[in-house]
Design a protein around this motif. Structure first.
Motif, PDB file in Angstrom:
ATOM      1  N   ALA A 137       1.089  -1.245  -0.028  1.00 55.86           N
ATOM      2  CA  ALA A 137       0.248  -0.207  -0.119  1.00 55.86           C
ATOM      3  C   ALA A 137       0.973   1.042   0.029  1.00 55.86           C
ATOM      4  O   ALA A 137       0.617   1.967  -0.560  1.00 55.86           O
ATOM      5  N   PHE A 138       2.254   0.873   0.210  1.00 54.88           N
ATOM      6  CA  PHE A 138       3.045   2.814   1.337  1.00 54.88           C
ATOM      7  C   PHE A 138       3.243   2.869  -0.524  1.00 54.88           C
ATOM      8  O   PHE A 138       2.789   3.626  -1.297  1.00 54.88           O
ATOM      9  N   PHE A 139       3.844   1.362  -1.522  1.00 54.27           N
ATOM     10  CA  PHE A 139       4.348   2.040  -2.659  1.00 54.27           C
ATOM     11  C   PHE A 139       3.645   2.206  -3.907  1.00 54.27           C
ATOM     12  O   PHE A 139       3.852   3.029  -4.589  1.00 54.27           O
ATOM     13  N   LEU A 140       2.062   2.154  -3.476  1.00 53.48           N
ATOM     14  CA  LEU A 140       0.858   2.334  -4.152  1.00 53.48           C
ATOM     15  C   LEU A 140       0.357   3.726  -4.199  1.00 53.48           C
ATOM     16  O   LEU A 140       0.503   4.035  -5.204  1.00 53.48           O
ATOM     17  N   VAL A 141       0.449   3.905  -2.952  1.00 54.37           N
ATOM     18  CA  VAL A 141       0.233   5.499  -2.819  1.00 54.37           C
ATOM     19  C   VAL A 141       0.981   6.372  -2.809  1.00 54.37           C
ATOM     20  O   VAL A 141       1.070   6.998  -3.160  1.00 54.37           O
ATOM     21  N   LYS A 142       2.034   6.056  -2.902  1.00 54.35           N
ATOM     22  CA  LYS A 142       3.722   6.981  -3.281  1.00 54.35           C
ATOM     23  C   LYS A 142       3.743   6.900  -4.662  1.00 54.35           C
ATOM     24  O   LYS A 142       3.875   8.061  -5.006  1.00 54.35           O
ATOM     25  N   ARG A 143       3.621   5.830  -5.222  1.00 51.78           N
ATOM     26  CA  ARG A 143       2.994   5.579  -6.956  1.00 51.78           C
ATOM     27  C   ARG A 143       2.390   6.650  -7.249  1.00 51.78           C
ATOM     28  O   ARG A 143       1.917   8.106  -8.741  1.00 51.78           O
ATOM     29  N   GLY A 144       0.969   6.789  -6.778  1.00 49.35           N
ATOM     30  CA  GLY A 144      -0.268   7.781  -7.288  1.00 49.35           C
ATOM     31  C   GLY A 144       0.010   8.790  -7.423  1.00 49.35           C
ATOM     32  O   GLY A 144      -0.280   9.715  -8.179  1.00 49.35           O
ATOM     33  N   ILE A 145       1.056   9.359  -5.428  1.00 43.28           N
ATOM     34  CA  ILE A 145       1.088  10.585  -5.210  1.00 43.28           C
ATOM     35  C   ILE A 145       2.416  11.526  -6.790  1.00 43.28           C
ATOM     36  O   ILE A 145       1.755  12.376  -6.994  1.00 43.28           O
ATOM     37  N   GLN A 146       2.947  10.526  -6.237  1.00 35.96           N
ATOM     38  CA  GLN A 146       4.416  11.139  -8.092  1.00 35.96           C
ATOM     39  C   GLN A 146       3.618  11.123  -9.087  1.00 35.96           C
ATOM     40  O   GLN A 146       3.966  12.415  -9.620  1.00 35.96           O
ATOM     41  N   GLN A 147       2.903  10.714  -9.338  1.00 35.05           N
ATOM     42  CA  GLN A 147       2.292  10.388 -10.801  1.00 35.05           C
ATOM     43  C   GLN A 147       1.094  11.744 -10.491  1.00 35.05           C
ATOM     44  O   GLN A 147      -0.170  11.852 -12.224  1.00 35.05           O
ATOM     45  N   ASN A 148       0.959  12.334  -9.539  1.00 36.03           N
ATOM     46  CA  ASN A 148      -0.252  13.016  -9.855  1.00 36.03           C
ATOM     47  C   ASN A 148      -1.631  13.037  -9.955  1.00 36.03           C
ATOM     48  O   ASN A 148      -2.397  13.204 -10.733  1.00 36.03           O
ATOM     49  N   ASP A 149      -2.267  11.826  -9.282  1.00 36.16           N
ATOM     50  CA  ASP A 149      -3.017  10.535 -10.126  1.00 36.16           C
ATOM     51  C   ASP A 149      -3.796  10.335  -8.357  1.00 36.16           C
ATOM     52  O   ASP A 149      -3.602   9.360  -7.852  1.00 36.16           O
ATOM     53  N   ALA A 150      -4.787  11.012  -8.222  1.00 33.67           N
ATOM     54  CA  ALA A 150      -5.331  11.072  -7.007  1.00 33.67           C
ATOM     55  C   ALA A 150      -6.614   9.931  -7.053  1.00 33.67           C
ATOM     56  O   ALA A 150      -6.655   9.517  -5.902  1.00 33.67           O
ATOM     57  N   ALA A 151      -7.390   9.225  -8.183  1.00 39.32           N
ATOM     58  CA  ALA A 151      -7.633   8.023  -8.465  1.00 39.32           C
ATOM     59  C   ALA A 151      -7.007   6.769  -7.762  1.00 39.32           C
ATOM     60  O   ALA A 151      -7.439   6.100  -7.216  1.00 39.32           O
ATOM     61  N   ALA A 152      -5.890   7.087  -7.947  1.00 36.33           N
ATOM     62  CA  ALA A 152      -4.900   5.401  -7.503  1.00 36.33           C
ATOM     63  C   ALA A 152      -4.629   5.387  -6.362  1.00 36.33           C
ATOM     64  O   ALA A 152      -4.707   4.125  -6.107  1.00 36.33           O
ATOM     65  N   VAL A 153      -4.449   6.125  -5.574  1.00 37.17           N
ATOM     66  CA  VAL A 153      -4.905   6.684  -4.102  1.00 37.17           C
ATOM     67  C   VAL A 153      -5.892   6.484  -3.366  1.00 37.17           C
ATOM     68  O   VAL A 153      -5.972   5.700  -2.205  1.00 37.17           O
ATOM     69  N   ARG A 154      -7.115   6.671  -4.006  1.00 35.69           N
ATOM     70  CA  ARG A 154      -8.335   6.611  -3.536  1.00 35.69           C
ATOM     71  C   ARG A 154      -8.477   5.610  -2.367  1.00 35.69           C
ATOM     72  O   ARG A 154      -8.706   5.742  -1.428  1.00 35.69           O
ATOM     73  N   PRO A 155      -8.030   3.940  -3.445  1.00 31.13           N
ATOM     74  CA  PRO A 155      -8.687   2.797  -2.766  1.00 31.13           C
ATOM     75  C   PRO A 155      -8.355   2.936  -1.245  1.00 31.13           C
ATOM     76  O   PRO A 155      -8.793   1.656  -0.551  1.00 31.13           O
ATOM     77  N   PHE A 156      -7.254   3.466  -1.089  1.00 28.15           N
ATOM     78  CA  PHE A 156      -6.328   3.091   0.241  1.00 28.15           C
ATOM     79  C   PHE A 156      -5.703   4.582   1.414  1.00 28.15           C
ATOM     80  O   PHE A 156      -6.219   3.843   2.379  1.00 28.15           O
ATOM     81  N   LEU A 157      -7.298   5.050   1.445  1.00 27.02           N
ATOM     82  CA  LEU A 157      -6.826   6.183   2.063  1.00 27.02           C
ATOM     83  C   LEU A 157      -8.387   6.710   2.958  1.00 27.02           C
ATOM     84  O   LEU A 157      -9.215   6.162   2.360  1.00 27.02           O
ATOM     85  N   SER A 158      -8.105   6.915   3.823  1.00 23.87           N
ATOM     86  CA  SER A 158      -9.518   7.444   4.765  1.00 23.87           C
ATOM     87  C   SER A 158     -10.004   8.283   3.703  1.00 23.87           C
ATOM     88  O   SER A 158      -9.913   8.791   3.128  1.00 23.87           O
ATOM     89  N   ASP A 159     -11.662   8.299   4.201  1.00 24.78           N
ATOM     90  CA  ASP A 159     -11.957  10.006   3.536  1.00 24.78           C
ATOM     91  C   ASP A 159     -11.815  11.413   3.638  1.00 24.78           C
ATOM     92  O   ASP A 159     -10.999  11.956   2.877  1.00 24.78           O
ATOM     93  N   ALA A 160     -10.843  11.753   5.049  1.00 28.65           N
ATOM     94  CA  ALA A 160     -10.510  12.755   5.523  1.00 28.65           C
ATOM     95  C   ALA A 160      -9.312  12.801   4.903  1.00 28.65           C
ATOM     96  O   ALA A 160      -8.816  13.803   4.665  1.00 28.65           O
ATOM     97  N   VAL A 161      -8.490  11.448   5.504  1.00 31.67           N
ATOM     98  CA  VAL A 161      -6.953  11.537   4.087  1.00 31.67           C
ATOM     99  C   VAL A 161      -6.540  12.084   2.603  1.00 31.67           C
ATOM    100  O   VAL A 161      -5.863  13.142   2.225  1.00 31.67           O
ATOM    101  N   PHE A 162      -7.953  11.040   2.268  1.00 28.86           N
ATOM    102  CA  PHE A 162      -7.928  11.478   0.635  1.00 28.86           C
ATOM    103  C   PHE A 162      -8.312  13.136   0.209  1.00 28.86           C
ATOM    104  O   PHE A 162      -7.961  13.684  -0.807  1.00 28.86           O
ATOM    105  N   GLU A 163      -9.069  13.440   0.729  1.00 25.88           N
ATOM    106  CA  GLU A 163      -9.619  14.889   0.888  1.00 25.88           C
ATOM    107  C   GLU A 163      -8.638  15.883   0.626  1.00 25.88           C
ATOM    108  O   GLU A 163      -8.019  16.885   0.269  1.00 25.88           O
TER     109      GLU A 163
END
Length: 560
Positions: free
Chosen positions: A156-182
């Motif tokens: 999950a760590f790598f997948l979230v970091k990958r999404g952040i580096q690609q500026n891809d919010a949809a990619a990180v959505r499944p792993f994060l709580s609503d508050a963190v994702f916002e």
């Protein structure tokens, strides 16, 4: 090979606000021995305790000197910037310099305090502090295994970091709580609006440790600590460097994973397997975090673990002892124990597998295509390698190894755990190791053949017996016999068997090199040193940001 153990840590202000959102969100922690050039971790457990000490004033003076030097350099560079067509905005530049200032503060504080920090207590602490809570979680969820959880946390760590580096919010959505994702989504939007994106060069997890565990009527909460090394960069849309840490640095992060009472471990792997943990369908989420197929809420903790908080933390440098596994007193005794449980285990056949995996993975690394060696990599190791190869490709670089030769393979450590058995082998080899750019010009290293040594850890699930059936060595699925074709988490695309989980054969879980670089120097700091580090970094960063802000207001055309 240049899979230097650079690991990713907190994404902070330099990442156009994304890191700030993560840092404000909360914390987490987990246990295991280090990474190495490319692998995941061998998982152990332990609370972290540090003795207190105070930092010296010399570090702060050094900070001020650094501030002045950077500002002088900045003023000189400003004079030449009028002829430059593409410069960052004052706001973006201030944010970048603020984080670079914090990095300088960390280095100076580290130098000032030296090695006064005390390493964490051994894994025995785990048994008296965290083990009872883990046992309660397992009683409520018989499918829960801490080692497996830690593997998925790293994924999950790598997948979230990958999404952040690609500026891809949809990619990180499944792993994060609503508050963190916002918060993260706002940071990603701001980064994209500034035409910037983060790059954690050669992201690598050096260690993963459980730091805290809670289980009550409301649910469960696990804090996981990641020891990391990486070189942080900020790039523009043309992949030109806007900011650069200049060298590998130590970092740390604490992640908090939570789930509600009644939630159980999904048999299908859940979100890290790109499946809905409720219905098992391919993971597709609506904007509100519900499954597009069954409408179950995936991001509220009712069906799977979610990341409820992430915060920056120091690099703790946990020892490699483990509360989840026991090292054999000797290699001979370890092999005897393996053969007692698995009469078909042969050290000679194992060496053949090691050599085959070593050559196949070196070749896959150099071709920047892991498909040929994917079956030999655990999911954690695969995500690490993929992150590093994506960085190399983004920067137009490729590692080349010529005349590779394996001279010796020697087992050095055998560890028996509750879920996995580990065999660490020392591989002595030689090769010409260098990097080329997109025009095949050598940009690092040379064609001289040199010896090198790496420790590779192979992992297999406890209770698995050596099979005489064709398997990954024959490039076939060990479960259904189809040609190897795997998903990102190592499942067979035909029968869905978890080929690289260790449930069928030995897979690489960690690789350690004798890397020598700045990020590995020194020792962990104590709380006093960390406070000095953070305060000093904040002062330096704030001064730089203030200087840049004031300067830009007085010279409005310099950044246009």
């Amino acid at each position: 090979m240049r899979r230097a153990a650079r690991a990713g840590a907190a994404v902070s202000a330099a990442l156009s606000g994304v890191g700030d959102a993560l840092a404000r969100a909360g914390g987490g922690g987990h246990g295991g021995g280090g990474g190495g050039s490319s692998g995941g971790g061998h998982f152990g457990g332990g609370h972290s305790f540090h003795g207190g000490a105070s930092g010296g004033s010399g570090g702060f003076i050094a900070l001020l000197i650094i501030v002045l030097l950077i500002y002088m350099f900045y003023r000189r560079s400003q004079r030449g910037s009028l002829a430059t067509s593409a410069n960052p905005s004052p706001t973006a530049q201030a944010a970048v310099m603020s984080v670079l200032g914090a990095t300088l503060g960390q280095r100076a504080a580290s130098a000032a305090t030296g090695s006064m920090g005390q390493r964490p207590l051994p894994a025995a602490v785990f048994a008296t502090t965290l083990r009872p809570t883990i046992d309660r979680i397992r009683a409520q969820d018989p499918g829960f295994e801490l080692e497996v959880f830690l593997q998925r946390a790293e994924m999950a760590f790598f997948l979230v970091k990958r999404g952040i580096q690609q500026n891809d919010a949809a990619a990180v959505r499944p792993f994060l709580s609503d508050a963190v994702f916002e918060q993260v989504a706002r940071g990603i939007a701001a980064s994209a609006a500034q035409h910037r994106h983060a790059l954690l060069e050669s992201l690598n997890v050096r260690a993963v440790h459980m730091q805290d565990a809670q289980c009550d009527e409301a649910g469960q909460r696990l804090q996981v600590h990641f020891d990391l090394v990486y070189r942080a960069k900020v790039l523009d849309d043309a992949n030109q460097v806007v900011a650069d840490e200049q060298a590998d640095q130590r970092h740390g992060e604490r992640w908090t994973f939570t789930r509600k009472a009644g939630a159980v471990t999904p048999a299908n792997g859940g979100v890290t397997a790109a499946r809905c943990p409720a219905c098992g369908a391919e993971l597709r989420l609506n904007l509100d975090g519900t499954c597009a197929h069954c409408r179950a809420s995936v991001t509220n903790g009712t069906v799977d673990w979610i990341v409820a908080g992430v915060e920056q933390a120091p690099f703790l440098g946990y020892p490699n002892d483990s509360a989840l596994a026991v090292a054999a007193p000797s290699v001979g005794q370890g092999i005897a124990a393996l053969q007692a449980a698995d009469p078909g285990f042969s050290p000679d056949a194992f060496r053949v597998r090691v050599r085959t995996a070593f050559v196949a993975l070196q070749d896959a690394w150099c071709k920047q295509n892991l498909d040929a060696g994917r079956a030999f990599l655990s999911p954690g190791a695969y995500f690490t390698w993929r992150a590093q190869l994506e960085t190399l490709a983004l920067e137009g670089r490729r590692n080349v190894m010529e005349q590779i030769s394996v001279q010796h393979i020697e087992p050095v450590l055998i560890v028996h755990g509750r879920v996995f058995d580990d065999i660490t082998v020392r591989i002595s080899a030689s090769a010409a190791d260098f990097e080329v750019d997109k025009d095949n010009r050598i940009v690092f290293g040379d064609r001289m053949v040199r010896p090198f040594v790496e420790d590779w850890t192979f992992q297999r699930s406890v209770g698995v017996a050596t099979s005489q059936k064709p398997g990954t060595l024959e490039n076939t699925c060990p479960n259904c016999g189809a040609p190897i074709a795997l998903t990102q988490i190592g499942e067979c695309r035909y029968c869905k068997a978890a080929v690289t989980s260790g449930k069928f054969d030995w897979v690489v879980s960690r690789i350690a090199q004798d890397d020598v670089f700045g990020a590995d120097a020194g020792s962990p700091q104590n709380p006093g040193a960390q406070i000095a580090l953070q305060v000093g970094g904040a002062i330096v960063g704030g001064l730089l940001a203030s200087l840049l802000s004031n300067n830009s207001s007085g010279r409005p055309n310099d950044w246009n």
